[in-house]
Design a protein around this motif. Structure first.
Motif, PDB file in Angstrom:
ATOM      1  N   HIS A 234       2.719  -3.013  -4.172  1.00 51.14           N
ATOM      2  CA  HIS A 234       1.871  -1.897  -3.743  1.00 51.14           C
ATOM      3  C   HIS A 234       2.780  -0.729  -3.369  1.00 51.14           C
ATOM      4  O   HIS A 234       3.592  -0.835  -2.452  1.00 51.14           O
TER       5      HIS A 234
ATOM      6  N   GLN B 237      -5.403   3.438  -4.874  1.00 49.84           N
ATOM      7  CA  GLN B 237      -4.166   2.703  -4.697  1.00 49.84           C
ATOM      8  C   GLN B 237      -3.295   2.805  -5.947  1.00 49.84           C
ATOM      9  O   GLN B 237      -3.794   2.817  -7.070  1.00 49.84           O
TER      10      GLN B 237
ATOM     11  N   TRP C  28      -0.120   0.766  -7.700  1.00 48.21           N
ATOM     12  CA  TRP C  28       0.693  -0.444  -7.750  1.00 48.21           C
ATOM     13  C   TRP C  28       1.642  -0.340  -8.937  1.00 48.21           C
ATOM     14  O   TRP C  28       1.435   0.458  -9.856  1.00 48.21           O
TER      15      TRP C  28
END
Length: 307
Positions: free
Chosen positions: A181, A195, A197
């Motif tokens: 992450h 998010q 990653w």
């Protein structure tokens, strides 16, 4: 009223309209609403006091920008002057993205130079962080050329920004899989968080188990800072050079006049390790060095670490 007084009154009125439009965009879109209200009050107070009466053009933009950042030290919060006139129609996302992609094509997807230094040390000079879609092949080609080096130096000293997704792609090359992450982006307009990653598939081999050095300078900004900050936070690179400029907030651009644009940070970066970012303070190097000496220092350190 004399001609001089008429001209002064006209300039004052024009400036008030410019500042009012710019502040409207800031209040409506800035990622921290409370800070936007503070900025609005402070700039309107200066306007009422006549601080901008004698200014115009680039000088007005410089003064307002300095005062914006005095209240809110966000390096992306700016009023910008362009000599060439621009359309005053609101720029949609597709138009802005098209212009950015065109710039990157002209700039070889931000990759200025790939080199093999003495000692089989790889060197990549990156001036822009390319889009993860269009830029993937160029990024992969650069990483393919350094795939068999013993250590790698990423030169971000002249990197002025770019794509958050592209930053995630660059970082992905230095981790073994898609389980890392990197960071999150919070966007005010949608009250949503995206998010980032590491990517599961890349067009070139990953660069694993070898030292990585990142060169920084006081010019390094935005997307370049993203790569430097993320790799250091995750313990994957040693930073050599100067503290960077300190711009961590993704930004929208809005035309105010044919020559003036206001840039408004609408999102904020949240690093997965630190829970923070580099806004206003910059990314500090592990080893402080003058920018023009950073490459030599990193190269020597790489050779020493491998001997």
């Amino acid at each position: 009223m004399t001609d001089h007084a008429q001209i002064k009154a006209s300039v004052t009125t024009d400036n008030a309209q410019i500042i009012d439009r710019a502040l409207g965009r800031i209040v409506a879109g800035y990622v921290f609403p409370q800070r936007a209200e503070e900025v609005d009050r402070a700039i309107r107070a200066r306007l009422a006091a006549g601080a901008y009466d004698a200014l115009g053009g680039a000088a007005l933009c410089e003064a307002v920008t300095a005062h914006l950042q005095e209240v809110c030290p966000d390096r992306h919060l700016r009023l910008l002057w362009q000599d060439e006139p621009q359309s005053t129609e609101p720029e949609d996302d597709d138009t802005g993205r098209a212009a950015f992609l065109a710039l990157l094509r002209e700039q070889n997807q931000g990759i200025r130079r790939v080199e093999q230094l003495d000692g089989n040390i790889g060197f990549l000079d990156i001036r822009w962080i390319a889009d993860a879609g269009e830029g993937a092949r160029a990024i992969g080609a650069a990483m393919e050329l350094v795939a068999h080096t013993r250590a790698l130096i990423l030169d971000l000293r002249e990197c002025r920004g770019g794509s958050p997704a592209g930053a995630a792609m660059w970082c992905s090359y230095f981790f073994p899989d898609d389980q890392v992450h990197l960071n999150d982006f919070y966007r005010r307009a949608t009250d949503s968080t995206r998010q980032f990653w590491t990517l599961p598939q890349l067009p070139a081999p990953r660069y694993l188990g070898r030292p990585v050095y990142v060169l920084t300078s006081a010019t390094t900004f935005s997307g370049g800072e993203d790569v430097a900050y993320t790799l250091r936070a995750l313990g994957r690179a040693e930073l050599v050079g100067e503290t960077t400029r300190g711009g961590a907030h993704p930004t929208d651009r809005h035309p105010v006049t044919a020559h003036i644009t206001v840039t408004v940070p609408t999102s904020r970066t949240i690093n997965a390790v630190t829970g923070s970012n580099w806004e206003g303070v910059g990314v500090r190097p592990d080893r402080a060095e003058a920018a023009d000496k950073a490459l030599e220092t990193a190269h020597q350190e790489a050779i020493r670490s491998l001997s």
